[in-house]
Write an enzyme that holds these catalytic residues in place. Structure first.
Site, PDB file in Angstrom:
ATOM      1  N   ASP A  88     -15.476 -13.876 -14.096  1.00 57.48           N
ATOM      2  CA  ASP A  88     -14.867 -12.928 -13.173  1.00 57.48           C
ATOM      3  C   ASP A  88     -15.902 -12.227 -12.287  1.00 57.48           C
ATOM      4  O   ASP A  88     -17.117 -12.338 -12.515  1.00 57.48           O
ATOM      5  CB  ASP A  88     -14.051 -11.879 -13.950  1.00 57.48           C
ATOM      6  CG  ASP A  88     -14.784 -11.307 -15.160  1.00 57.48           C
ATOM      7  OD1 ASP A  88     -16.010 -11.484 -15.252  1.00 57.48           O
ATOM      8  OD2 ASP A  88     -14.136 -10.683 -16.003  1.00 57.48           O
ATOM      9  N   ASP A 132      -8.637  -2.900 -24.377  1.00 59.97           N
ATOM     10  CA  ASP A 132      -7.187  -3.077 -24.269  1.00 59.97           C
ATOM     11  C   ASP A 132      -6.761  -4.527 -24.524  1.00 59.97           C
ATOM     12  O   ASP A 132      -5.630  -4.908 -24.248  1.00 59.97           O
ATOM     13  CB  ASP A 132      -6.690  -2.606 -22.894  1.00 59.97           C
ATOM     14  CG  ASP A 132      -7.286  -3.416 -21.738  1.00 59.97           C
ATOM     15  OD1 ASP A 132      -8.087  -4.352 -21.989  1.00 59.97           O
ATOM     16  OD2 ASP A 132      -6.958  -3.118 -20.576  1.00 59.97           O
ATOM     17  N   HIS A 189      -8.110  -7.241 -23.091  1.00 62.59           N
ATOM     18  CA  HIS A 189      -8.234  -8.190 -21.988  1.00 62.59           C
ATOM     19  C   HIS A 189      -9.362  -9.189 -22.232  1.00 62.59           C
ATOM     20  O   HIS A 189     -10.341  -8.893 -22.927  1.00 62.59           O
ATOM     21  CB  HIS A 189      -8.390  -7.491 -20.623  1.00 62.59           C
ATOM     22  CG  HIS A 189      -9.689  -6.830 -20.361  1.00 62.59           C
ATOM     23  ND1 HIS A 189      -9.796  -5.508 -19.982  1.00 62.59           N
ATOM     24  CD2 HIS A 189     -10.962  -7.295 -20.375  1.00 62.59           C
ATOM     25  CE1 HIS A 189     -11.067  -5.211 -19.780  1.00 62.59           C
ATOM     26  NE2 HIS A 189     -11.797  -6.280 -20.015  1.00 62.59           N
ATOM     27  N   GLU A 228      -5.662  -8.404 -17.630  1.00 68.02           N
ATOM     28  CA  GLU A 228      -5.219  -7.168 -18.248  1.00 68.02           C
ATOM     29  C   GLU A 228      -3.882  -7.384 -18.974  1.00 68.02           C
ATOM     30  O   GLU A 228      -3.206  -8.398 -18.744  1.00 68.02           O
ATOM     31  CB  GLU A 228      -5.058  -6.091 -17.162  1.00 68.02           C
ATOM     32  CG  GLU A 228      -6.355  -5.737 -16.440  1.00 68.02           C
ATOM     33  CD  GLU A 228      -7.292  -4.870 -17.278  1.00 68.02           C
ATOM     34  OE1 GLU A 228      -7.238  -4.925 -18.520  1.00 68.02           O
ATOM     35  OE2 GLU A 228      -8.096  -4.137 -16.664  1.00 68.02           O
TER      36      GLU A 228
END
Ligand code: GLP
Length: 269
Positions: free
Chosen positions: A67, A136, A138, A143
């Protein structure tokens, strides 16, 4: 899913480096998917050490990063390109043209994903993908509620991720809220996956990933669908696992079996 639990981050880094090294030595033209963040730094340090001290060569290796932020140039101190150049690429013998990071400054960021997918395909697909995990759940920047069938595209970051990553930006500095990330399908298409996590702040995400239901609310849980994923975690990241004792037992049994029958079982081609 294979779950390996280590006493500390250092031993975890060494084991993950063993696995990457075997991949590269067996297939010197391996295609490796790479991650940023603090988690893989120990792995990268260990690979650099082995390059310097044991001639581990990256001359034929191609890499694809997961990413990149949208809206900061490649040479920005906080870009993932800079992170990779500083923490790995500039310290090993890899051709810069063999290292790919999504272009966060493309005129049209929406075009980047399909082109990135095509490049991965033309390289023959990813042999071994290295991953970290966000607090979280991810992976990459997929996400919660990311499609489990997603490919490389632009994603909006959650408030939690923006806050987690704000430590790298100065208080008055522009911090991107968008990123281009490989999709969950892109990641699942890798032949072999190593996910690394250490520290207590990852314990909840690690529990949801390994023992939670398969759910887009925890994108890392999609790895439950992958046939050849190894999760390498330290004791603190493993602290919330219900079946922790079982994973250790499996590890001992597997060690014995693999040592006896298939010492290079994990290699991905
Ligand atoms: C970022 C990256 C992820 C990484 C995560 C965790 O959000 N996009 O690939 O796994 O951070 O970072 P850290 O390893 O610093 O906890």
């Amino acid at each position: 899913m294979e779950v390996l639990i280590f006493p500390d981050a250092q031993s975890l880094a060494r084991k993950s480096a063993d696995l990457v090294e075997s991949q590269i030595k067996t297939f010197p033209d391996s295609v490796i998917g790479l991650a940023t963040g603090s988690t893989p730094l120990g792995l990268y340090e260990e690979l650099i050490r082995r390059h310097n001290e044991h001639d581990l060569s990256f001359a034929g290796v191609k890499t694809f990063n997961l990413d990149e932020y949208v809206g900061i140039p490649a040479n920005h101190p906080q870009s993932y390109r800079t992170f990779m150049d500083d923490n790995l690429f500039s310290k090993i013998n890899i051709e810069s043209s063999n290292t790919q990071v999504p272009d966060g400054m493309a005129d049209n960021p929406l075009d980047v994903g399909p082109a990135y997918e095509k490049m991965i395909e033309e390289a023959g697909g990813i042999d071994l993908q290295v991953l970290g995990v966000g607090t979280d759940g991810h992976i990459g920047f997929n996400e919660p509620t990311s499609s489990l069938g997603s490919i490389t595209r632009v994603k909006t970051l959650t408030k939690q991720t923006i806050e987690d990553n704000s430590r790298f930006f100065k208080p008055d500095e522009f911090q991107p809220k968008l990123a281009i990330t490989m999709g969950i399908k892109t990641i699942l298409d890798a032949r072999r996956i190593l996910l690394l996590a250490h520290g207590e702040n990852k314990a909840e995400a690690v529990k949801d990933m390994i023992e939670g239901p398969l759910s887009a609310m925890c994108p890392a849980s999609a790895l439950q669908l992958h046939q050849r994923t190894t999760i390498l975690i330290d004791e603190t990241a493993a602290s919330k696992l219900r079946l922790k004792g079982y994973y250790k037992f499996v590890g001992e049994m597997q060690d014995e079996l693999v040592r006896k029958h298939r010492p290079s079982d994990w290699i991905s081609r």
